[in-house]
Design a protein around this motif. Structure first.
Motif, mmCIF file in Angstrom:
data_model
loop_
_atom_site.group_PDB
_atom_site.id
_atom_site.type_symbol
_atom_site.label_atom_id
_atom_site.label_comp_id
_atom_site.label_asym_id
_atom_site.label_seq_id
_atom_site.Cartn_x
_atom_site.Cartn_y
_atom_site.Cartn_z
ATOM 1 N N GLY A 46 0.845 -1.205 0.000
ATOM 2 C CA GLY A 46 0.000 0.000 0.000
ATOM 3 C C GLY A 46 0.869 1.239 0.000
ATOM 4 N N PRO A 47 0.257 2.382 -0.328
ATOM 5 C CA PRO A 47 1.043 3.612 -0.375
ATOM 6 C C PRO A 47 1.475 4.074 1.018
ATOM 7 C CG PRO A 47 -1.270 4.077 -0.782
ATOM 8 C CD PRO A 47 -1.150 2.590 -0.667
ATOM 9 N N VAL A 48 2.402 4.996 1.032
ATOM 10 C CA VAL A 48 2.974 5.474 2.296
ATOM 11 C C VAL A 48 1.942 6.310 3.057
ATOM 12 C CG1 VAL A 48 4.746 7.020 3.260
ATOM 13 C CG2 VAL A 48 5.333 5.408 1.409
ATOM 14 N N ASP A 49 1.663 5.896 4.303
ATOM 15 C CA ASP A 49 0.747 6.643 5.188
ATOM 16 C C ASP A 49 1.506 7.631 6.058
ATOM 17 O OD1 ASP A 49 -1.759 4.929 4.846
ATOM 18 O OD2 ASP A 49 -0.327 3.431 5.535
ATOM 19 N N VAL A 50 2.746 7.253 6.403
ATOM 20 C CA VAL A 50 3.547 8.057 7.344
ATOM 21 C C VAL A 50 4.899 8.332 6.697
ATOM 22 C CG1 VAL A 50 4.701 8.098 9.598
ATOM 23 C CG2 VAL A 50 2.458 6.976 9.363
ATOM 24 N N LEU A 51 5.176 9.600 6.451
ATOM 25 C CA LEU A 51 6.472 10.001 5.883
ATOM 26 C C LEU A 51 7.275 10.723 6.959
ATOM 27 C CD1 LEU A 51 8.601 10.814 3.716
ATOM 28 C CD2 LEU A 51 7.099 12.748 3.137
ATOM 29 N N CYS A 72 10.018 14.461 -1.281
ATOM 30 C CA CYS A 72 9.334 13.328 -0.641
ATOM 31 C C CYS A 72 7.877 13.678 -0.344
ATOM 32 C CB CYS A 72 10.061 12.922 0.639
ATOM 33 S SG CYS A 72 11.659 12.153 0.308
ATOM 34 N N ALA A 73 7.633 14.885 0.152
ATOM 35 C CA ALA A 73 6.246 15.269 0.466
ATOM 36 C C ALA A 73 5.411 15.319 -0.815
ATOM 37 C CB ALA A 73 6.220 16.612 1.193
ATOM 38 N N PRO A 109 -0.162 12.889 -3.131
ATOM 39 C CA PRO A 109 -1.327 12.488 -3.934
ATOM 40 C C PRO A 109 -2.056 11.269 -3.391
ATOM 41 C CG PRO A 109 0.470 13.141 -5.366
ATOM 42 C CD PRO A 109 1.032 13.109 -3.965
ATOM 43 N N ALA A 110 -1.305 10.237 -2.983
ATOM 44 C CA ALA A 110 -1.967 9.026 -2.447
ATOM 45 C C ALA A 110 -2.608 9.334 -1.097
ATOM 46 C CB ALA A 110 -0.955 7.885 -2.315
ATOM 47 N N MET A 111 -1.963 10.175 -0.294
ATOM 48 C CA MET A 111 -2.564 10.545 1.002
ATOM 49 C C MET A 111 -3.879 11.298 0.767
ATOM 50 S SD MET A 111 0.699 11.845 3.285
ATOM 51 C CE MET A 111 1.970 10.722 3.880
#
Ligand SMILES: NC(=O)c1ccc[n+]([C@@H]2O[C@H](COP(=O)([O-])OP(=O)(O)OC[C@H]3O[C@@H](n4cnc5c(N)ncnc54)[C@H](O)[C@@H]3O)[C@@H](O)[C@H]2O)c1
Length: 270
Positions: A89-94, A130-131, A136-138
């Protein structure tokens, strides 16, 4: 890790940490994994990231190690794509944590432009790349957390002007992200550490092994910080325990920037 092992529940989350093979990063990814997150351990040093991910996996956590160079847009987008593919799944926490330790001349006017370029590219543009990749996924999911690791150097002079200016820029970026993306359920915060015992200090310690002893006298809590002091704060901000905290800078500095006792006593004694 030090002290009691408080845990925040991050199960079901995918976390990506930059500069994760370094001092603060390695303890942060361990804590995120211990809290239930699937973790992308990323660093420009691929072997360091992969070895650490293997250790976390051997300890029962879920982690992958990836080379991700925050100065390269291609490397950032490939790293996020690999994390999504391999962690499901996409990144939830960067967590924007990477820095590069450069030799710093003693005086501001002696610093080459290349030093400014490096600090601004790694710290500011690295976090921006990175942000921008994570958002977009967030936004599509209506959920996400960004934690930027800044420094007490963002608010006061403690040396290293280019690093300090870059960290101050990230405080501003944190606020921009919090306001602009709050409507999508995305939170952005920063942690602001004082001196932390990490490899970033290796060169200075080689020159003066008593550096940490000299520094600890400035800390009202009587010691310098350990990586876990920062990692615990990052995990808190990443968790739902911080659900209504966004746009904040959490100072993690043993009260260094709370005031100046030497100055206060000099007045009392006058
Ligand atoms: N150590 C301290 O005293 C202290 C104080 C205040 C804030 N901080 C902050 O804590 C964070 C972690 O610092 P640390 O002390 O663990 O540093 P560190 O030097 O131990 O780790 C930094 C990591 O970043 C990696 N890196 C360098 N260039 C990179 C790039 N282009 N792309 C991706 N990764 C890259 C390095 O390989 C290294 O693993 C930083 O944001 C730093 O500013 C540290």
């Amino acid at each position: 890790m030090t002290g009691r092992q408080d845990r925040f529940d991050l199960s079901g989350r995918v976390a990506l940490v930059t500069g994760a093979a370094g001092g603060v990063g390695r303890v942060t990814v361990r804590r995120l994994a211990a809290s239930g997150a699937a973790v992308a351990v990323t660093d420009v040093e691929e072997k360091g990231a992969q070895d650490l991910a293997a250790e976390i996996t051997a300890d029962g956590g879920r982690a992958i190690g990836l080379r991700l160079d925050v100065t390269s847009a291609d490397s950032v987008s490939e790293g996020f794509a690999s994390a999504e593919r391999q962690l499901g799944g996409p990144v939830d926490v960067l967590v924007n944590n990477a820095i590069v330790a450069c030799p710093v001349p003693p005086r501001f006017h002696e610093a080459p432009e290349s030093l400014w370029d490096t600090d601004l590219d790694v710290i500011v543009k690295g976090a921006v790349r990175c942000a921008q990749t994570a958002l977009p996924a967030m936004m599509a999911r209506g959920d996400g957390v960004i934690v930027n690791v800044v420094s007490v150097n963002a608010v006061a002079f403690f040396g290293h002007p280019s690093y300090s200016a870059a960290k101050a820029a990230i405080v501003s970026l944190t606020r921009s992200l919090a306001v602009e993306y709050g409507g999508y359920g995305i939170r952005a915060n920063a942690v602001s550490p004082g001196t932390i015992r990490t490899p970033a200090w290796d060169e200075q310690i080689a020159k003066n092994p008593a550096t940490f002893d000299a520094l600890k006298q400035w800390y009202p809590l009587g010691r310098i910080g350990e990586p876990d002091d920062v990692a615990a704060s990052i995990c808190f901000l990443a968790s739902d325990s911080a659900a209504w905290i966004s746009g904040s800078v959490l100072t993690v500095d043993g009260a260094l920037t709370a005031g100046n006792a030497v100055m206060a006593r000099s007045v009392e004694g006058s």
